[in-house]
Scaffold this active site. Structure first.
Site, PDB file in Angstrom:
ATOM      1  N   TYR A 142       0.542  -1.458  -0.133  1.00 46.70           N
ATOM      2  CA  TYR A 142      -0.464  -0.126  -0.794  1.00 46.70           C
ATOM      3  C   TYR A 142       0.959   1.822  -0.071  1.00 46.70           C
ATOM      4  CZ  TYR A 142      -4.850  -1.891   0.504  1.00 46.70           C
ATOM      5  OH  TYR A 142      -6.117  -2.976  -0.092  1.00 46.70           O
ATOM      6  N   ASP A 250      -6.398  -6.809   3.691  1.00 46.63           N
ATOM      7  CA  ASP A 250      -7.048  -6.514   3.268  1.00 46.63           C
ATOM      8  C   ASP A 250      -8.249  -7.812   2.469  1.00 46.63           C
ATOM      9  OD1 ASP A 250      -8.583  -3.995   2.668  1.00 46.63           O
ATOM     10  OD2 ASP A 250      -8.134  -5.306   0.263  1.00 46.63           O
TER      11      ASP A 250
HETATM   12  C1  IPM Z   1     -10.300  -1.703   4.191  1.00 47.72           C
HETATM   13  C2  IPM Z   1     -10.372  -0.420   2.443  1.00 47.72           C
HETATM   14  C3  IPM Z   1      -9.628   0.265   2.506  1.00 47.72           C
HETATM   15  C4  IPM Z   1      -8.474  -0.684   2.768  1.00 47.72           C
HETATM   16  C5  IPM Z   1      -9.689   1.213   0.955  1.00 47.72           C
HETATM   17  C6  IPM Z   1     -11.416   2.212   1.547  1.00 47.72           C
HETATM   18  C7  IPM Z   1      -8.575   2.292   1.032  1.00 47.72           C
HETATM   19  O1  IPM Z   1     -11.027  -1.422   1.743  1.00 47.72           O
HETATM   20  O2  IPM Z   1     -10.417  -0.502   4.933  1.00 47.72           O
HETATM   21  O3  IPM Z   1     -10.354  -2.725   4.108  1.00 47.72           O
HETATM   22  O4  IPM Z   1      -7.658  -1.213   0.814  1.00 47.72           O
HETATM   23  O5  IPM Z   1      -7.697  -0.986   3.055  1.00 47.72           O
HETATM   24 MG    MG Z   2     -10.364  -3.657   2.329  1.00 52.56          MG
END
Ligand code: IPM
Ligand code: MG
Length: 361
Positions: A142, A250
């Site tokens: 990320y 995620d």
């Molecule tokens: C989560 C969401 C987020 C992520 C997005 C909204 C950026 O999917 O909190 O799991 O990918 O972390």
């Molecule tokens: Mg997510």
């Protein structure tokens, strides 16, 4: 009297509606007199873009650093979907996680007895399920550099993201997972792809070393992330605590959430070093399709607030009481549309909040 300050970032879509029920609950807590929770508001996501042109303003971020905890509703919606990554609502959430260094994301997946039929899996597979995913939240692909899309000049483009972890990043989130496991089923499953990725191999080695040095009393096993995805469907109750990186976390946490059949019920907490305000938010999104209609289920946001009471305000007994009230309301057949079942009573967002307060009384 003990007092705390809470920043409320309602965000977009159904966020403001579900948060209104948390405000009611805080009103009830404050009226009891032994705990005082002071609330302040801020903008995040699309709401902040509309007001200030950025998904999280500096002034809001600075105020977030000064409070004891932060409650977040949801961010995003079709209105802002086409913009550059740093101008999207989601960027506000990622910035908040990164700036406060909220490296440990706790995502419980619990199957409530009253909702066991809501799962797409057979009741016998999911009944009594109670697992906790601890997702690393501020590292990995990320945030890794280099990243971007480059033009190779020959009609081709190249997209790059970098998966990267250091010893300390792995160990600090591993420590959170082991410590939480000690208070639950005393078992940790660590997930990576060490069969193909060096960062995964480092993950496995560091978790193993940490376990040996500090947590030998906790059962530990390792699983490739793809196998974990499969095992979550095959036999989810084999898990207690799962610890994994940002991207696998995620994905696996969405999968675990769906085991429960009720995304509208699932809370989360994002924690940093001691003294850092924790961030609490429902796992569900902003659900723009039902926003403003009083249909949203406020229980995930309310259960996130219960986690806030437990982890940031050290009010475990009150958190237990709210969680019990959620069970009672469900057992009494009170349901929002997303978890409606034959023979139950369908209620609005605010009627669900009222039912919860009634049950607390
Ligand atoms: C989560 C969401 C987020 C992520 C997005 C909204 C950026 O999917 O909190 O799991 O990918 O972390
Ligand atoms: Mg997510």
């Amino acid at each position: 009297m003990t007092s705390f300050t809470l920043m409320i970032l309602s965000g977009d879509g159904i966020g403001p509606e579900t948060m209104a029920e948390v405000r009611k609950l805080i009103g009830w807590i404050n009226a009891r007199g032994d705990l005082k929770i002071g609330m302040q508001d801020g903008l995040i996501g699309g709401a902040a873009i509309d007001a200030h042109g950025v998904p999280l303003g500096d002034e809001t971020l600075e105020r977030c650093r000064t409070v004891d905890a932060i409650m977040l509703g949801a961010v995003g919606g079709p209105k802002w979907a086409g913009a550059a990554y740093d101008k999207r609502p989601e960027a506000g959430l990622l910035k908040l996680r990164k700036e406060l260094d909220l490296f440990a994301n706790l995502r419980p997946a619990i199957v409530f007895d009253a909702l066991v039929e809501a799962s797409t899996l057979k009741a016998e597979i999911v009944k009594g399920l109670d697992i906790l995913i601890v997702r690393e939240l501020t590292g990995g692909v990320y945030f890794g550099e280099p990243r971007g899309i480059e033009d190779l000049g020959n009609g081709e483009r190249r997209g790059v993201n970098t998966q990267v972890y250091t010893t300390s990043e792995i160990r600090r989130v591993g420590r959170v997972a082991f410590e939480l496991a000690r208070k639950r089923g005393n078992k940790v499953t660590s997930c990576e792809k060490s069969n193909v990725m060096e960062s995964g191999l480092l993950w496995r080695e560091e978790i193993t070393a940490l376990h040996k040095a500090e947590f030998a009393d906790v059962a530990l096993d390792h699983m490739y992330a793809d196998n974990c995805a499969m095992q979550l469907l095959r036999n989810p109750r084999q898990f207690d605590v799962i610890v994994t990186d940002n991207l696998f976390g995620d994905i696996l946490s969405d999968e675990a959430a769906m085991l429960t059949g009720s995304l509208g019920m699932l809370p989360s907490a994002s924690l940093g070093a001691p003294g850092t305000p924790g961030l609490y938010e429902p796992v569900h999104g902003s659900a723009p399709d039902i926003a403003g209609q009083g249909k949203a289920n406020p229980l995930a946001t309310i259960l996130s607030f219960a986690m806030c009471l437990r982890y940031s305000f050290d009010q475990g007994a009150l958190a237990d009481r709210i969680e019990r009230a959620v069970h009672d309301v469900l057992n009494a057949g009170t349901r929002t549309a997303d978890i409606m079942a034959p023979g139950c009573r369908e209620v609005s967002t605010s009627a669900m909040g009222d039912a919860l307060l009634g049950s607390l009384e």
